[in-house]
Design an enzyme around this catalytic site. Structure first.
Site, PDB file in Angstrom:
ATOM      1  N   ASN A 196       0.601  -0.715   0.059  1.00 38.76           N
ATOM      2  CA  ASN A 196      -0.468  -0.085  -0.028  1.00 38.76           C
ATOM      3  C   ASN A 196       0.929   1.631   0.122  1.00 38.76           C
ATOM      4  OD1 ASN A 196      -2.040   1.978   0.468  1.00 38.76           O
ATOM      5  ND2 ASN A 196      -2.393   1.203   2.358  1.00 38.76           N
ATOM      6  N   LYS A 242      -0.073   4.260  -0.426  1.00 33.82           N
ATOM      7  CA  LYS A 242      -0.747   5.423   0.561  1.00 33.82           C
ATOM      8  C   LYS A 242       0.027   6.726  -0.534  1.00 33.82           C
ATOM      9  CE  LYS A 242      -0.312   3.604   4.514  1.00 33.82           C
ATOM     10  NZ  LYS A 242      -0.248   3.898   5.945  1.00 33.82           N
ATOM     11  N   HIS A 288      -9.478   1.185   4.565  1.00 32.61           N
ATOM     12  CA  HIS A 288      -8.047   2.083   5.780  1.00 32.61           C
ATOM     13  C   HIS A 288      -8.202   2.715   6.713  1.00 32.61           C
ATOM     14  CE1 HIS A 288      -4.552   2.874   6.266  1.00 32.61           C
ATOM     15  NE2 HIS A 288      -3.828   1.991   5.678  1.00 32.61           N
ATOM     16  N   GLU A 295      -6.825   5.208   7.535  1.00 25.78           N
ATOM     17  CA  GLU A 295      -6.447   6.271   7.225  1.00 25.78           C
ATOM     18  C   GLU A 295      -7.677   7.359   6.512  1.00 25.78           C
ATOM     19  OE1 GLU A 295      -2.665   5.232   4.780  1.00 25.78           O
ATOM     20  OE2 GLU A 295      -2.507   5.273   7.102  1.00 25.78           O
ATOM     21  N   GLU A 298      -5.470  -4.006  10.784  1.00 28.45           N
ATOM     22  CA  GLU A 298      -4.292  -3.720  10.912  1.00 28.45           C
ATOM     23  C   GLU A 298      -4.747  -2.741  12.599  1.00 28.45           C
ATOM     24  OE1 GLU A 298      -2.413  -2.884   7.380  1.00 28.45           O
ATOM     25  OE2 GLU A 298      -4.623  -1.421   7.064  1.00 28.45           O
ATOM     26  N   GLY A 306       2.367   2.532  10.755  1.00 27.58           N
ATOM     27  CA  GLY A 306       3.514   3.403  10.424  1.00 27.58           C
ATOM     28  C   GLY A 306       4.637   3.956  12.150  1.00 27.58           C
ATOM     29  N   SER A 354       3.323  -2.220  10.891  1.00 30.99           N
ATOM     30  CA  SER A 354       4.914  -1.930  10.633  1.00 30.99           C
ATOM     31  C   SER A 354       5.233  -3.208  10.257  1.00 30.99           C
ATOM     32  CB  SER A 354       4.826  -1.604  12.401  1.00 30.99           C
ATOM     33  OG  SER A 354       4.909  -0.018  12.166  1.00 30.99           O
TER      34      SER A 354
END
Ligand code: 13P
Length: 250
Positions: free
Chosen positions: A10, A12, A97, A99, A169, A175, A213
């Site tokens: 991904n 992003k 996702h 985000e 996730e 991250g 991560s």
């Protein structure tokens, strides 16, 4: 017997068309027979159409979008529809996702509509679920995962023959450079498996992934967990050597 596995990048909001093409050219020269994993690259919309052309040259790699509109067509400035993705031969799409859930305020109901559109298209969904740090600390993980899964699948009859990927996730691991610990991944993957087992998924094959991560040092340990069929990778997927290192370990 080795398990079915998926190694998903991904990207992003990273990579210009030149950077994206260089990456794919490089991976094209690597020995992809080192793993039986399906490699899926999810670039930005602007790179997707160009990169999909490489699918014919490298049959090990397919491509996915990072999002799709919950509407079919019309006056939705800035949105991309499922039929647009179908028309360029896109194979996968990431839905929900964290985000998008947190920054773009995407709701469970919108995610359900997106999943329904993908299910009725030629694409396959990669549904992202996971709890926040606060939800984790308050012992709400099970409740959150159950809500996210049940609402996402609200409109599906599971009659279509589809591969559906669910990426667990945990938001608190994304991250950060530190993946969730093995024990939490094991127990939450088990919870997800039980939730899925209570749904009659008929002709659909559902596979569970981990994201947050993942790197070349923790990949093989996490992959050894029962029912973890691969990864959805952010940061470590941006570097072609690191991504390949993870790929060859699963
Ligand atoms: P990182 O691998 O950078 O933690 O990102 C994970 C992720 O959000 C993949 O969708």
């Amino acid at each position: 017997m080795s398990k079915t596995s998926f190694c998903i990048a991904n990207w992003k909001m990273n990579k210009t068309i030149q950077e994206a093409t260089d990456y794919i050219e490089k991976i094209n020269k690597m020995d992809l027979s080192k793993s039986s994993a399906k490699m899926i690259i999810c670039p930005s919309y602007t790179n997707l159409n160009d990169l999909i052309r490489y699918e014919n040259k490298i049959n090990k790699i397919t491509f996915g979008a990072q999002n799709v509109s919950s509407e079919n067509k019309g006056s939705f400035t800035g949105e991309v529809s499922i039929s647009m993705l179908e028309s360029i031969g896109c194979s996968w799409v990431i839905i929900g996702h964290s985000e998008r859930r947190l920054i773009m305020q995407e709701k469970d109901s919108e995610i359900a509509r997106k999943i329904e559109l993908v299910y009725n298209s030629t694409l396959n969904p990669i549904l992202c679920i996971g709890e926040t740090s606060a939800e984790n600390k308050n012992g709400e993980t099970h409740k959150v995962l159950e809500r996210q899964i049940n609402t996402a699948f609200e409109y599906l009859d599971f009659e279509n023959n589809k591969e559906i990927l669910i990426a667990y996730e945990p938001i608190w691991a994304i991250g950060t450079g530190t993946a969730a610990d093995r024990k939490s991944i094991e127990s939450n993957i088990k919870i997800i498996k039980n939730i899925i087992n209570n749904i009659n998924t008929k002709n659909c094959n559902i596979y569970l992934l981990y994201g947050g991560s993942v790197d070349e040092n923790n990949a093989s340990d996490i992959f050894s967990i029962d029912d973890v069929n691969g990864f959805l990778i952010g940061t470590s997927s941006l570097d072609v050597e690191r991504f390949y290192d993870i790929y060859r370990q699963i």
